[in-house]
Design a protein around this motif. Structure first.
Motif, PDB file in Angstrom:
ATOM      1  N   GLN A  15      15.073  24.630   2.567  1.00 51.15           N
ATOM      2  CA  GLN A  15      15.570  25.930   2.082  1.00 51.15           C
ATOM      3  C   GLN A  15      15.266  26.165   0.610  1.00 51.15           C
ATOM      4  OE1 GLN A  15      16.951  28.410   3.966  1.00 51.15           O
ATOM      5  NE2 GLN A  15      16.283  27.034   5.592  1.00 51.15           N
ATOM      6  N   GLY A  16      14.671  25.179  -0.061  1.00 54.25           N
ATOM      7  CA  GLY A  16      14.296  25.382  -1.465  1.00 54.25           C
ATOM      8  C   GLY A  16      15.261  24.777  -2.465  1.00 54.25           C
ATOM      9  N   ALA A  17      16.382  24.220  -1.979  1.00 46.57           N
ATOM     10  CA  ALA A  17      17.254  23.453  -2.881  1.00 46.57           C
ATOM     11  C   ALA A  17      16.825  21.990  -2.771  1.00 46.57           C
ATOM     12  CB  ALA A  17      18.713  23.640  -2.498  1.00 46.57           C
ATOM     13  N   LEU A  18      17.518  21.091  -3.466  1.00 48.12           N
ATOM     14  CA  LEU A  18      17.097  19.686  -3.411  1.00 48.12           C
ATOM     15  C   LEU A  18      18.039  18.899  -2.502  1.00 48.12           C
ATOM     16  CD1 LEU A  18      14.915  17.752  -4.740  1.00 48.12           C
ATOM     17  CD2 LEU A  18      16.762  17.028  -6.254  1.00 48.12           C
ATOM     18  N   GLY A  19      17.531  18.532  -1.333  1.00 41.54           N
ATOM     19  CA  GLY A  19      18.318  17.696  -0.418  1.00 41.54           C
ATOM     20  C   GLY A  19      18.259  16.256  -0.900  1.00 41.54           C
ATOM     21  N   CYS A  20      19.355  15.544  -0.753  1.00 44.39           N
ATOM     22  CA  CYS A  20      19.368  14.134  -1.190  1.00 44.39           C
ATOM     23  C   CYS A  20      19.861  13.228  -0.070  1.00 44.39           C
ATOM     24  CB  CYS A  20      20.238  13.964  -2.437  1.00 44.39           C
ATOM     25  SG  CYS A  20      20.231  12.252  -3.033  1.00 44.39           S
ATOM     26  N   LEU A  21      19.029  12.268   0.270  1.00 44.64           N
ATOM     27  CA  LEU A  21      19.379  11.271   1.278  1.00 44.64           C
ATOM     28  C   LEU A  21      20.332  10.257   0.652  1.00 44.64           C
ATOM     29  CD1 LEU A  21      18.551  10.208   4.137  1.00 44.64           C
ATOM     30  CD2 LEU A  21      16.773   8.888   2.972  1.00 44.64           C
ATOM     31  N   GLY A  22      21.445   9.969   1.347  1.00 45.36           N
ATOM     32  CA  GLY A  22      22.372   8.951   0.850  1.00 45.36           C
ATOM     33  C   GLY A  22      21.747   7.568   0.980  1.00 45.36           C
ATOM     34  N   LEU A  23      22.314   6.592   0.302  1.00 49.47           N
ATOM     35  CA  LEU A  23      21.779   5.224   0.395  1.00 49.47           C
ATOM     36  C   LEU A  23      21.860   4.732   1.834  1.00 49.47           C
ATOM     37  CD1 LEU A  23      20.778   2.693  -1.220  1.00 49.47           C
ATOM     38  CD2 LEU A  23      23.126   1.881  -1.011  1.00 49.47           C
ATOM     39  N   GLU A  24      20.778   4.156   2.310  1.00 49.18           N
ATOM     40  CA  GLU A  24      20.728   3.601   3.670  1.00 49.18           C
ATOM     41  C   GLU A  24      20.081   2.227   3.600  1.00 49.18           C
ATOM     42  OE1 GLU A  24      18.375   6.536   5.793  1.00 49.18           O
ATOM     43  OE2 GLU A  24      20.197   7.597   6.426  1.00 49.18           O
TER      44      GLU A  24
END
Ligand SMILES: Cc1cc2nc3c(=O)[nH]c(=O)nc-3n(C[C@H](O)[C@H](O)[C@H](O)COP(=O)(O)O)c2cc1C
Length: 345
Positions: free
Chosen positions: A31-40
């Protein structure tokens, strides 16, 4: 401003450990914002990075934790006994848990280099100079997390590109980079103080759940915003159903509280039976809340409570603005972002 260079919207979906998985991060970035993956764990993180890259060509972030140097105090007996009672109530045996921080991020860093991850958000510590040099040399934007002005200055001096300032209103753990020290400063004070103290871009986190919150933060000098509690309500977020229900049913009276009783580290969640009973026990201990171990062994209890839909013994993560989310319909992350864009106009 670095964030504006990597995304069209200066909005970050905050890293939220197991809650912010690949589906949420990919949708937000798309969508143009910054998605952030949590620590995995490293293998799962590799699959998640591939998944995100498959869904979108837009930039995304991953969250990496630096192992903090925490005091190793032992659980007082009344606390251990209470945890035993909870296990009995939920019908589970004591399940020895792996220590949450007992990992090395060396392998995670290899992934970031291999897949040229555009942005890394570091939490609970300051990466060393080798890491900073290697990642920057590979084109990755590095964001640090701070809860005090002192931490902002340390992060800027270390060479980070931007800082997320986490204010007192924020949900989840205090993301201090010099734990066990941490701050609890309201956004309208922390933000201008941070802006005055460092030159690198500052991203505001804490209590922002709508366009007015975003506008206020930008007005106070923020270069971007990071939102967690808002995205707990997104369809793609791994929020348990019973937890979601509590958020949707929250009222003006619902808020969150920062305490060490949830996990041992300072963190903000909606008070429930677990919180109240633990606080009562702490009142009977000579050291009060300070006697709690910094890594409290209760994650098996919360996991089982979540599976059973038991909101008495689960941690109802959320920030102080959770009351503003009462009564809203379930939406996808894309609908949340589109809604914010419309409200911003
Ligand atoms: C459920 C939950 C889990 C979180 N986990 C992390 C995490 O793993 N790493 C991190 O840097 N911040 C974590 N945070 C903090 C968020 O990144 C962010 O600072 C916070 O959500 C902002 O405040 P808000 O919830 O009022 O929007 C978490 C927050 C929540 C609500």
């Amino acid at each position: 401003m670095e964030i504006l260079i990597v995304t069209s919207l200066a909005w970050i979906q905050a890293p939220m450990y197991k809650y912010s998985g690949s589906k949420l991060a990919a949708t937000v970035s798309q969508q143009g914002a910054l998605g952030c993956l949590g620590l995995e764990p490293v293998k799962r993180m590799e699959e998640s990075i591939k998944y995100i890259k498959n869904i979108t060509n837009n930039p995304f972030a991953v969250n990496l934790w630096i192992k903090p140097n925490l005091p190793q105090n032992i659980s007082p007996e009344p606390i251990t006994n209470k945890l035993k009672e909870y296990r009995k109530e939920l019908g589970i045996e004591l399940n020895p848990e792996p220590i949450l921080y007992n990992f090395d991020i060396k392998d995670h860093l290899e992934l970031v280099l291999k897949y040229k991850v555009p942005v890394v958000i570091f939490t609970y510590g300051i990466p060393d100079q080798n890491i900073i040099k290697k990642l920057k040399g590979n084109g990755t934007v590095l964001i640090g997390s701070a809860t005090t002005v002192k931490e902002c200055i340390l992060l800027e001096n270390a060479g980070l590109d931007a800082i997320i300032v986490q204010s007192a209103e924020a949900g989840g753990h205090r993301t201090s980079c010099i734990l066990p020290e941490y701050g609890l400063i309201g956004l309208s004070t922390f933000l201008p103080l941070a802006k005055r103290s460092v030159k690198i871009p500052i991203i505001a986190a804490g209590g922002i759940v709508n366009a007015n919150g975003i506008k206020a933060a930008l007005q106070m000098g923020a270069d971007g915003v990071s939102m967690g509690t808002l995205f707990l309500t997104a369809e793609e977020c791994n929020t348990p159903k019973s937890h979601r229900k509590v958020i949707f049913e929250s009222t003006a009276e619902t808020g969150s509280i920062c305490s060490r009783v949830f996990t041992g580290r300072p963190a903000s969640a909606i008070p429930n039976r677990y919180y109240k009973e633990m606080v009562d026990i702490c009142k009977t201990l000579p050291g009060g809340e300070e006697s709690i171990p910094w890594e409290m062994p209760g994650r098996d209890i919360f996991g089982e409570a979540a599976r059973k839909g038991n909101t008495d013994l689960y941690i109802l993560w959320g920030g102080q603005s959770v009351g503003l989310l009462g009564g809203i319909p379930t939406r996808s992350a894309a609908e949340i972002i589109k809604g914010l864009e419309i409200e911003m106009k």
